[in-house]
Design an enzyme around this catalytic site. Structure first.
Site, PDB file in Angstrom:
ATOM      1  N   LYS A  14       0.831  -1.204   0.000  1.00 23.35           N
ATOM      2  CA  LYS A  14       0.000   0.000   0.000  1.00 23.35           C
ATOM      3  C   LYS A  14       0.869   1.259   0.000  1.00 23.35           C
ATOM      4  CE  LYS A  14      -3.742   2.517   0.842  1.00 23.35           C
ATOM      5  NZ  LYS A  14      -4.678   2.765  -0.269  1.00 23.35           N
ATOM      6  N   ASN A  46     -12.899   3.413  -6.483  1.00 22.90           N
ATOM      7  CA  ASN A  46     -12.460   3.618  -5.105  1.00 22.90           C
ATOM      8  C   ASN A  46     -11.904   5.009  -4.932  1.00 22.90           C
ATOM      9  OD1 ASN A  46      -9.413   3.808  -4.342  1.00 22.90           O
ATOM     10  ND2 ASN A  46      -9.467   2.443  -6.105  1.00 22.90           N
ATOM     11  N   CYS A  73      -2.013   8.801  -8.404  1.00 24.13           N
ATOM     12  CA  CYS A  73      -3.194   8.534  -7.571  1.00 24.13           C
ATOM     13  C   CYS A  73      -4.248   9.601  -7.832  1.00 24.13           C
ATOM     14  CB  CYS A  73      -2.843   8.515  -6.087  1.00 24.13           C
ATOM     15  SG  CYS A  73      -4.310   8.257  -5.048  1.00 24.13           S
ATOM     16  N   ILE A  99      -1.319   0.361 -15.680  1.00 23.34           N
ATOM     17  CA  ILE A  99      -1.759   1.727 -15.426  1.00 23.34           C
ATOM     18  C   ILE A  99      -2.299   1.838 -14.004  1.00 23.34           C
ATOM     19  CG2 ILE A  99      -2.405   2.202 -17.835  1.00 23.34           C
ATOM     20  CD1 ILE A  99      -5.307   1.648 -17.143  1.00 23.34           C
ATOM     21  N   ASN A 100      -2.367   3.036 -13.492  1.00 23.38           N
ATOM     22  CA  ASN A 100      -3.113   3.270 -12.261  1.00 23.38           C
ATOM     23  C   ASN A 100      -4.602   3.299 -12.635  1.00 23.38           C
ATOM     24  OD1 ASN A 100      -3.881   4.083  -9.613  1.00 23.38           O
ATOM     25  ND2 ASN A 100      -1.970   5.194  -9.393  1.00 23.38           N
ATOM     26  N   GLY A 114      -4.429  -6.664  -8.905  1.00 24.95           N
ATOM     27  CA  GLY A 114      -5.001  -5.719  -7.932  1.00 24.95           C
ATOM     28  C   GLY A 114      -6.368  -6.141  -7.466  1.00 24.95           C
TER      29      GLY A 114
END
Lengths: 256, 311
Positions: free
Chosen positions: B44, B68, B128, B190-191, B264
């Site tokens: 994390k 999220n 993020c 990718i994020n 993920g």
């Protein structure tokens, strides 16, 4: 003992138009749940819906486990279609359940609607002196009544529409109960589960009367075992995970 | 059969990692998977000071995916080093720490401290979508990204340096090249993709943060495309992530050019997903008669036009 396991559906019994009683037979050795602990239930092996759904275990016998659910959305609509023989994945038991009442304390259990599922196995284990207040919107939505009567506890039922039992919501019945039982007031410990507005009302009464106790909460969650941090609830000690530190919290710790 | 892959000077026993933010600090999964089996554990995201995260509701389900907005809730650098890292160190798996700063100085400080603590890799989170300051600001501005990567590179001696890029830029290959030119050993792609969902009964957003990051199978084609584009533009390894649920999804990323993959959201559905994918890779290579997993990296045949009706 596996916390991630497969189970076969042995029965999916409709109790009324909204609620079903689901019975599963675990296909692997599983861990016995504590009252108030929950399971993540796979509703579909497609990715739509994507996530498992959290449900408290109503009761576990050596052979099977039972869950009570209300059809509310896409996931529970699929659960209503579960058929005998179907095999699904579950994760559990998860989270922290209801602590036992200390010696000399009288458990007062307050359940609203399907909140009874979370408290049922706790009630089965409590002493005869326990008081249980159980309410639902209508008579039809009062579940497991026969079994509760068998449990030998002192049960008060109520319905919002006055169709059965006492008239009114559980928090009003709780308030009346406290007024007429001054002696219990100082020695009772609360166990509550139900819709958020009900819990908020019950928590306020508990606070005003200096009564300690526990409430079981519900929140959206992705994993159920503490990793996603999606199920945060605001407490006086900061955010806590409903799935890990909860679902049962000391009622006075929750910021309602 | 050889499942090992190299990311910078780091040799992974297999190409399967966890994706930051979905695997806690490892301990949450120890009951479900043998952590020793994983190629790497990416923990994390860590910030310099602890973060309490966003108010609930933080997640909601969407078709084949989820949004999220956790808000990088984490224990902070100090507690991570003291409480979490020693636990992870006990496993025979590479430890990669995702880091996020509000400022360039914070990134440098974090990376330096973690490098000194001996973590195997540092993954720069410049993507993020759920925190107000820093982060994605560096991932969407070429100059800022170049400067950040270069400065962090100077602070990192032992650990490998990975840059996790944002999918919100129009020219992923350019950002990948910037990360490479400024000293990144690899890039992660990718994020989550910024998204939003609204409750039509209440007219309210489903997340308290209003917007959140979309993950899960819904984003996989986007991620595969970006991995394919980026891996053709750089020589450093690309780590593919986005909606990987099973071995087939992992293979898709590797064929597109990923040297390794991260799992993920898939971990939430099946906590054993990573190990299932590793086992699946063995089976796949065996069936195909391929002795080295590296032989499938970038194997997609982009030249031939064929009918896929037989699939």
């Amino acid at each position: 003992m596996n916390r991630y396991f497969k189970a076969e559906i042995t029965k999916n019994l409709p109790l009324n138009s909204k609620n079903n009683l689901l019975t599963l037979f675990p296909l692997e050795p599983v861990i016995d749940p504590e009252p108030g602990q929950f399971y993540m239930i796979e509703v579909s092996d497609s990715y739509n819906p994507l996530l498992k759904r959290p449900f408290c275990c109503l009761r576990k016998t050596p052979d099977n486990m039972q869950f009570l659910f209300t059809v509310r959305g896409k996931g529970t609509a699929l659960m209503k279609e579960f058929r005998k023989g179907q095999v699904i994945h579950l994760i559990g038991p998860l989270g922290s359940g209801y602590p036992e009442a200390r010696k000399g304390c009288t458990p007062v259990v307050i359940a609203g609607g399907t909140g009874i599922a979370s408290l049922f196995s706790f009630i089965e284990r409590t002493p005869d002196s326990s008081r249980v207040i159980y309410g639902a919107k209508t008579k039809d939505e009062l579940l497991m009544l026969d079994e509760l009567r068998k449990a030998g506890i002192r049960l008060t039922v109520c319905t919002d529409d006055c169709s059965f039992g006492e008239e009114g919501m559980v928090d009003q019945i709780f308030m009346n109960f406290l007024r007429s039982n001054e002696s219990i007031r100082t020695s009772c410990v609360l166990y509550a589960c139900g819709p958020r507005p009900m819990l908020r009302a019950v928590a306020a009464i508990a606070r005003d009367n200096n009564i300690k106790g526990y409430a079981s909460l519900e929140e959206n969650m992705a994993c159920g075992f503490g990793a996603c941090l999606g199920c945060a609830v605001n407490t006086v000690k900061g955010y806590k995970r409903v799935c890990k530190e909860g679902p049962v919290f000391p009622i006075q710790e929750i910021v309602w | 059969m050889d499942l090992t892959v190299d990311i910078g000077h780091l040799k992974l026993k297999n190409p399967v990692m966890t994706a930051s933010g979905t695997f806690g600090y490892g301990e949450e999964y120890a009951e479900f998977v043998d952590l020793n089996m994983l190629g790497a554990i990416v923990v994390k995201g860590i910030t310099l000071k602890p973060l309490e995260g966003n108010p609930p509701p933080r997640i909601c389900e969407t078709p084949c995916g989820m949004l999220n907005a956790i808000g990088l809730q984490n224990v902070g650098l100090k507690r991570f080093l003291k409480e979490k890292l020693p636990y992870l160190r006990a496993f025979d798996s590479k430890i990669i720490v995702n880091v996020m700063g509000n400022t360039l100085q914070e990134y440098v400080k974090l990376a330096g401290a973690l490098d000194e603590a001996g973590v195997d890799g540092i993954e720069l989170n410049v993507s993020c979508p759920n925190v107000k300051k820093g982060g994605i600001m560096f991932g969407t501005d070429k100059k800022a990204l170049a400067n950040l990567t270069a400065k962090v590179r100077q602070a990192v001696r032992q650990s490998i340096l990975i840059t996790k890029l944002s999918p919100t830029v129009p020219d992923i290959p350019k950002f990948a090249v910037i990360a490479e030119e400024n000293g990144s050993d690899a890039i992660t792609l990718i994020n989550t993709i910024p998204g939003m969902a609204i409750d039509t009964r209440t007219w309210q957003p489903k997340l308290a943060n209003i917007t959140g990051g979309l993950s899960g199978p819904a984003i996989r084609p986007v991620a595969v495309r970006m991995v394919w584009e980026a891996s053709r533009a750089v020589k450093i390894p690309v780590i593919g992530v986005g909606g990987i649920m099973n071995v087939d999804d992992a293979l898709e990323f590797m064929l597109a050019g990923a040297t390794a993959v991260q799992v993920g959201t898939g971990n939430f559905l099946r906590p054993t997903a990573t190990v299932e994918i590793i086992n699946g890779l063995w089976t796949y290579l065996d069936k195909k008669g391929i002795s080295n997993v590296k032989d499938i990296i970038g194997g997609v045949n982009g030249e031939s036009i064929h009918s896929n009706l037989n699939n």
